[in-house]
Write a protein that holds these residues in place. Structure first.
Motif, PDB file in Angstrom:
ATOM      1  N   GLU A 165      85.172  46.974 -19.792  1.00  0.00           N
ATOM      2  CA  GLU A 165      84.595  48.211 -19.251  1.00  0.00           C
ATOM      3  C   GLU A 165      83.256  48.514 -19.904  1.00  0.00           C
ATOM      4  O   GLU A 165      82.302  48.945 -19.247  1.00  0.00           O
ATOM      5  N   THR A 166      83.161  48.298 -21.192  1.00  0.00           N
ATOM      6  CA  THR A 166      81.909  48.540 -21.906  1.00  0.00           C
ATOM      7  C   THR A 166      80.824  47.597 -21.403  1.00  0.00           C
ATOM      8  O   THR A 166      79.672  48.007 -21.201  1.00  0.00           O
ATOM      9  N   MET A 167      81.154  46.331 -21.188  1.00  0.00           N
ATOM     10  CA  MET A 167      80.159  45.367 -20.693  1.00  0.00           C
ATOM     11  C   MET A 167      79.684  45.757 -19.295  1.00  0.00           C
ATOM     12  O   MET A 167      78.489  45.636 -18.967  1.00  0.00           O
ATOM     13  N   GLU A 168      80.601  46.258 -18.448  1.00  0.00           N
ATOM     14  CA  GLU A 168      80.207  46.700 -17.098  1.00  0.00           C
ATOM     15  C   GLU A 168      79.244  47.882 -17.176  1.00  0.00           C
ATOM     16  O   GLU A 168      78.234  47.930 -16.443  1.00  0.00           O
ATOM     17  N   SER A 169      79.531  48.835 -18.055  1.00  0.00           N
ATOM     18  CA  SER A 169      78.645  49.998 -18.169  1.00  0.00           C
ATOM     19  C   SER A 169      77.275  49.587 -18.723  1.00  0.00           C
ATOM     20  O   SER A 169      76.249  50.145 -18.321  1.00  0.00           O
ATOM     21  N   ILE A 170      77.238  48.623 -19.614  1.00  0.00           N
ATOM     22  CA  ILE A 170      75.951  48.128 -20.131  1.00  0.00           C
ATOM     23  C   ILE A 170      75.162  47.468 -19.013  1.00  0.00           C
ATOM     24  O   ILE A 170      73.948  47.677 -18.869  1.00  0.00           O
TER      25      ILE A 170
END
Length: 180
Positions: A165-170
């Protein structure tokens, strides 16, 4: 020939019991004691003395006794036939000055599977092999601990979000930044 039976002992006899039984039987069957007896009595006593001596030589040495117990247990479980565990049925069939070599006993056929199995078993119980297994286990355990620690650190610093999820938001943030 069961060496324990020859000495009149059980499998869990102590070294002192083995020594006492040997001394008692050696005196009883010593060839000098039967020098005036008939040839058949003398021959029987000599044979028994040799059997008692062989049994004592095997059972009084810890390594030979352990090896004998292992081979005797395997032999009696129906896994081998004849004298394939390497100890002679009569005196003179076992060379005490050398290491046991599978198939070297009198009357034993060459049983390649047993020989290979014994060699593998001996290798698997060597100190070097066990140290290598312990080292490999420590490395794998360390990798597992590091992996678990990485996940625990991530969750501690990024509560509520997974790594994905963090990689998607980045990626979304980069895409929006590139548009402007």
């Amino acid at each position: 020939m069961d060496h324990y039976e020859v000495l009149g002992l059980t499998k869990n006899a102590t070294k002192d019991e083995i020594k006492d039984a040997f001394r008692r039987l050696a005196v009883k069957f010593h060839p000098d004691k039967h020098s005036g007896s008939s040839k058949s009595v003398k021959d029987t006593a000599t044979l028994r003395f040799k059997q008692v001596s062989e049994a004592y030589q095997i059972l009084s040495d810890d390594r030979k006794r352990a090896d004998y117990n292992f081979r005797y247990r395997y032999h009696n479980s129906g896994g081998a036939t004849g004298n394939s565990y390497g100890y002679g049925y009569g005196y003179g069939q076992h060379n005490y000055g050398s290491e046991y070599r599978p198939g070297s006993g009198s009357g034993s056929g060459s049983n390649g599977f047993i020989s290979k199995f014994e060699n593998v078993l001996r290798y698997l119980t060597t100190r070097a092999f066990l140290l290598n297994v312990a080292f490999a286990g420590a490395l794998l355990g360390g990798m597992f601990v590091i992996d678990m620690g990485k996940d625990a650190l991530w969750k501690m610093h990024n509560s509520g979000k997974s790594f994905e999820e963090t990689m998607e938001s980045i990626e979304k943030a980069k895409a929006e930044k590139d548009k402007t």
